[in-house]
Design a protein around this motif. Structure first.
Motif, PDB file in Angstrom:
ATOM      1  N   GLU A  22       8.576  -3.381 -17.777  1.00  0.00           N
ATOM      2  CA  GLU A  22       8.143  -2.757 -16.531  1.00  0.00           C
ATOM      3  C   GLU A  22       9.224  -2.815 -15.461  1.00  0.00           C
ATOM      4  OE1 GLU A  22       3.305  -2.961 -16.381  1.00  0.00           O
ATOM      5  OE2 GLU A  22       4.406  -4.658 -15.522  1.00  0.00           O
ATOM      6  N   GLU A  23       9.935  -3.940 -15.380  1.00  0.00           N
ATOM      7  CA  GLU A  23      10.987  -4.075 -14.366  1.00  0.00           C
ATOM      8  C   GLU A  23      12.154  -3.143 -14.661  1.00  0.00           C
ATOM      9  OE1 GLU A  23      12.078  -8.149 -14.203  1.00  0.00           O
ATOM     10  OE2 GLU A  23      10.360  -8.748 -12.982  1.00  0.00           O
ATOM     11  N   LEU A  24      12.587  -3.110 -15.928  1.00  0.00           N
ATOM     12  CA  LEU A  24      13.761  -2.300 -16.268  1.00  0.00           C
ATOM     13  C   LEU A  24      13.467  -0.807 -16.182  1.00  0.00           C
ATOM     14  CD1 LEU A  24      15.229  -4.294 -19.309  1.00  0.00           C
ATOM     15  CD2 LEU A  24      15.975  -4.334 -16.924  1.00  0.00           C
ATOM     16  N   ALA A  25      12.276  -0.411 -16.602  1.00  0.00           N
ATOM     17  CA  ALA A  25      11.930   1.014 -16.614  1.00  0.00           C
ATOM     18  C   ALA A  25      11.248   1.476 -15.338  1.00  0.00           C
ATOM     19  CB  ALA A  25      11.037   1.318 -17.809  1.00  0.00           C
ATOM     20  N   GLN A  26      10.987   0.561 -14.417  1.00  0.00           N
ATOM     21  CA  GLN A  26      10.299   0.872 -13.164  1.00  0.00           C
ATOM     22  C   GLN A  26       8.973   1.598 -13.444  1.00  0.00           C
ATOM     23  OE1 GLN A  26      13.640   2.825 -10.884  1.00  0.00           O
ATOM     24  NE2 GLN A  26      13.114   1.238  -9.400  1.00  0.00           N
ATOM     25  N   ILE A  27       8.184   0.951 -14.272  1.00  0.00           N
ATOM     26  CA  ILE A  27       6.882   1.505 -14.605  1.00  0.00           C
ATOM     27  C   ILE A  27       5.811   0.440 -14.396  1.00  0.00           C
ATOM     28  CG2 ILE A  27       7.859   3.068 -16.326  1.00  0.00           C
ATOM     29  CD1 ILE A  27       6.770   1.206 -18.490  1.00  0.00           C
ATOM     30  N   GLY A  28       4.580   0.869 -14.399  1.00  0.00           N
ATOM     31  CA  GLY A  28       3.442  -0.037 -14.336  1.00  0.00           C
ATOM     32  C   GLY A  28       2.290   0.553 -15.135  1.00  0.00           C
ATOM     33  N   LEU A  29       1.455  -0.312 -15.716  1.00  0.00           N
ATOM     34  CA  LEU A  29       0.345   0.144 -16.543  1.00  0.00           C
ATOM     35  C   LEU A  29      -0.968   0.022 -15.782  1.00  0.00           C
ATOM     36  CD1 LEU A  29       1.338  -1.588 -19.923  1.00  0.00           C
ATOM     37  CD2 LEU A  29       2.002   0.657 -19.059  1.00  0.00           C
ATOM     38  N   TRP A  30      -1.876   0.944 -16.049  1.00  0.00           N
ATOM     39  CA  TRP A  30      -3.176   0.915 -15.406  1.00  0.00           C
ATOM     40  C   TRP A  30      -4.258   1.325 -16.395  1.00  0.00           C
ATOM     41  CZ3 TRP A  30      -5.503   5.556 -15.867  1.00  0.00           C
ATOM     42  CH2 TRP A  30      -4.693   6.692 -15.977  1.00  0.00           C
ATOM     43  N   SER A  31      -5.479   0.945 -16.098  1.00  0.00           N
ATOM     44  CA  SER A  31      -6.631   1.328 -16.912  1.00  0.00           C
ATOM     45  C   SER A  31      -7.836   1.474 -15.988  1.00  0.00           C
ATOM     46  CB  SER A  31      -6.911   0.282 -17.997  1.00  0.00           C
ATOM     47  OG  SER A  31      -8.023   0.670 -18.781  1.00  0.00           O
ATOM     48  N   ILE A  32      -8.632   2.523 -16.196  1.00  0.00           N
ATOM     49  CA  ILE A  32      -9.788   2.795 -15.340  1.00  0.00           C
ATOM     50  C   ILE A  32     -11.042   2.930 -16.222  1.00  0.00           C
ATOM     51  CG2 ILE A  32     -10.822   4.351 -13.644  1.00  0.00           C
ATOM     52  CD1 ILE A  32      -8.015   5.362 -12.997  1.00  0.00           C
ATOM     53  N   ASP A  33     -12.065   2.176 -15.858  1.00  0.00           N
ATOM     54  CA  ASP A  33     -13.376   2.374 -16.474  1.00  0.00           C
ATOM     55  C   ASP A  33     -14.014   3.570 -15.759  1.00  0.00           C
ATOM     56  OD1 ASP A  33     -16.146   2.309 -17.074  1.00  0.00           O
ATOM     57  OD2 ASP A  33     -15.974   0.204 -17.649  1.00  0.00           O
ATOM     58  N   LEU A  34     -14.109   4.685 -16.457  1.00  0.00           N
ATOM     59  CA  LEU A  34     -14.549   5.915 -15.814  1.00  0.00           C
ATOM     60  C   LEU A  34     -16.027   5.896 -15.467  1.00  0.00           C
ATOM     61  CD1 LEU A  34     -12.538   8.478 -17.966  1.00  0.00           C
ATOM     62  CD2 LEU A  34     -12.025   7.715 -15.637  1.00  0.00           C
ATOM     63  N   ARG A  35     -16.788   4.988 -16.032  1.00  0.00           N
ATOM     64  CA  ARG A  35     -18.211   4.910 -15.711  1.00  0.00           C
ATOM     65  C   ARG A  35     -18.475   4.041 -14.481  1.00  0.00           C
ATOM     66  NH1 ARG A  35     -20.788   4.483 -21.859  1.00  0.00           N
ATOM     67  NH2 ARG A  35     -20.285   6.639 -22.440  1.00  0.00           N
ATOM     68  N   SER A  36     -17.744   2.932 -14.399  1.00  0.00           N
ATOM     69  CA  SER A  36     -17.957   2.027 -13.258  1.00  0.00           C
ATOM     70  C   SER A  36     -16.935   2.251 -12.151  1.00  0.00           C
ATOM     71  CB  SER A  36     -17.890   0.571 -13.732  1.00  0.00           C
ATOM     72  OG  SER A  36     -16.577   0.267 -14.193  1.00  0.00           O
ATOM     73  N   GLY A  37     -15.803   2.896 -12.488  1.00  0.00           N
ATOM     74  CA  GLY A  37     -14.748   3.105 -11.508  1.00  0.00           C
ATOM     75  C   GLY A  37     -13.866   1.896 -11.296  1.00  0.00           C
ATOM     76  N   VAL A  38     -14.011   0.851 -12.128  1.00  0.00           N
ATOM     77  CA  VAL A  38     -13.209  -0.350 -11.983  1.00  0.00           C
ATOM     78  C   VAL A  38     -11.791  -0.076 -12.470  1.00  0.00           C
ATOM     79  CG1 VAL A  38     -12.899  -2.733 -12.736  1.00  0.00           C
ATOM     80  CG2 VAL A  38     -15.189  -1.875 -12.207  1.00  0.00           C
TER      81      VAL A  38
END
Length: 358
Positions: A22-38
């Motif tokens: 993540e540091e070298l590629a300047q990226i970040g990961l995310w995940s969304i529960d589409l039912r609860s919006g968490v």
């Protein structure tokens, strides 16, 4: 002594590897529960956005989006909720008020009922790439603006001599795209200038060197105009030609030119101008004197004094000799007189320049 066993490398954990990526590629990961919006964020997202990793609501990410790009983020959110993968770019304003360009990418996971239940993806910081792209676009806009300001025609040609479409050439000359594509450009040049222009181009093309020629070009209305045609080869890293790019500049319609040579008064030709013309031709004073059939002392006195009085016949003889050798006198809007040199055929130049000693 007991032999020391080689040290075994300490295995890195998946968390350490992920952090490094993540540091070298300047990226970040995310995940969304589409039912609860968490919302779940990685360390990389927190670093890129300035959000806390404990952030769990999509609204927190939405609040960072630049106001002008809010419609884009709403489109992304709607696409994810309906099961459509996303790959969009927009700006975010971090809590420290710095603006960053990011790409938001994600795929949707469907549940047993074939309805979207989760979206997983990443955020990529593309600020540097975007700035580079914008710089290229700005430079391209400047280039295009400059070309439009000075050139009547812009044309391209492949390394093997095939002309690319040039609407500006067809508009100016009235030639069809087929005539231009087939290399029939020379037929639009004045018959007296055609062989010289074509020969200069053939030499430049063969030697892969810049091309320059001045000639009279027939416009779509049938009138001839003096133009300056120039081209350069664009080279690959191995010095082979990638393409040719050329310009045709209308010398009689530019803001700097008012009249053609025969419209100029003889007394407008000054001594320094004659000296400059000789330099273009690589002529000595005796060369010009022999070509004009006037005395060398008169020319020398005229040049050194900045414009001593000469009889009209002498002035006309000097001017005619220079014009026969390829010099064109042009009057500018400022009132000054300028020079343009268009090489004449070698045979004609030998006739206009006698063999004399310095």
């Amino acid at each position: 002594m007991p032999r020391e066993e080689p040290r075994q490398p300490v295995p890195a954990s998946l968390a350490q590897i992920l952090r490094l990526v993540e540091e070298l590629a300047q990226i970040g990961l995310w995940s969304i529960d589409l039912r609860s919006g968490v919302l779940s964020l990685s360390d990389g997202v927190a670093r890129l956005t300035g959000l806390s990793q404990q952030t769990t609501r999509m609204e927190a990410l939405r609040a960072l989006v630049h106001p002008e790009d809010s419609p884009i983020f709403e489109e992304v959110s709607a696409a994810l909720r309906t099961g459509i993968p996303v790959d969009r770019g927009f700006r975010i304003v971090r809590p420290d008020r710095t603006v960053r360009w990011v790409e938001f990418k994600g795929n949707v996971v469907l549940g047993a009922d074939s309805r979207p239940v989760r979206a997983d993806g990443l955020i990529v910081d593309v600020t540097s790439r975007h700035e580079t792209t914008q710089s290229v676009l700005r430079n391209q806009a400047r280039y295009e603006g400059l070309v439009q300001a000075i050139a009547a025609v812009v044309w391209l040609m492949s390394p093997d001599g095939v002309h690319q479409p040039s609407p500006s050439w067809c508009t100016l000359t009235g030639q069809t795209p087929e005539e231009w594509h087939a290399g029939g450009w020379a037929s639009a040049i004045h018959p007296e200038d055609r062989e010289r222009a074509a020969s200069a181009w053939a030499t430049a093309f063969r030697r892969q060197e810049p091309y320059e020629a001045n000639y009279r070009l027939r416009r779509a209305d049938g009138d001839y105009r003096w133009v300056s045609s120039r081209a350069v080869p664009v080279l690959n890293p191995d010095r082979s030609v990638r393409e040719w790019i050329g310009l045709v500049i209308d010398m009689t319609s530019t803001a700097s030119v008012m009249t053609q040579p025969r419209d100029l008064a003889l007394f407008d030709i000054s001594g320094p101008l004659i000296r400059s013309a000789r330099a273009m031709l690589n002529w000595s004073i005796p060369d010009l004197a022999a070509a004009a059939e006037v005395s060398g002392s008169s020319i020398k006195r005229f040049e050194e004094s900045g414009g001593a009085a000469l009889r009209p016949r002498t002035r006309a003889a000097i001017r005619n000799a220079l014009e026969a050798a390829g010099i064109t006198f042009v009057a500018r809007l400022s009132g000054e007189v300028g020079l343009v040199f268009r090489p004449v055929a070698p045979e004609a130049q030998r006739e206009s320049r006698p063999d004399t000693a310095d």
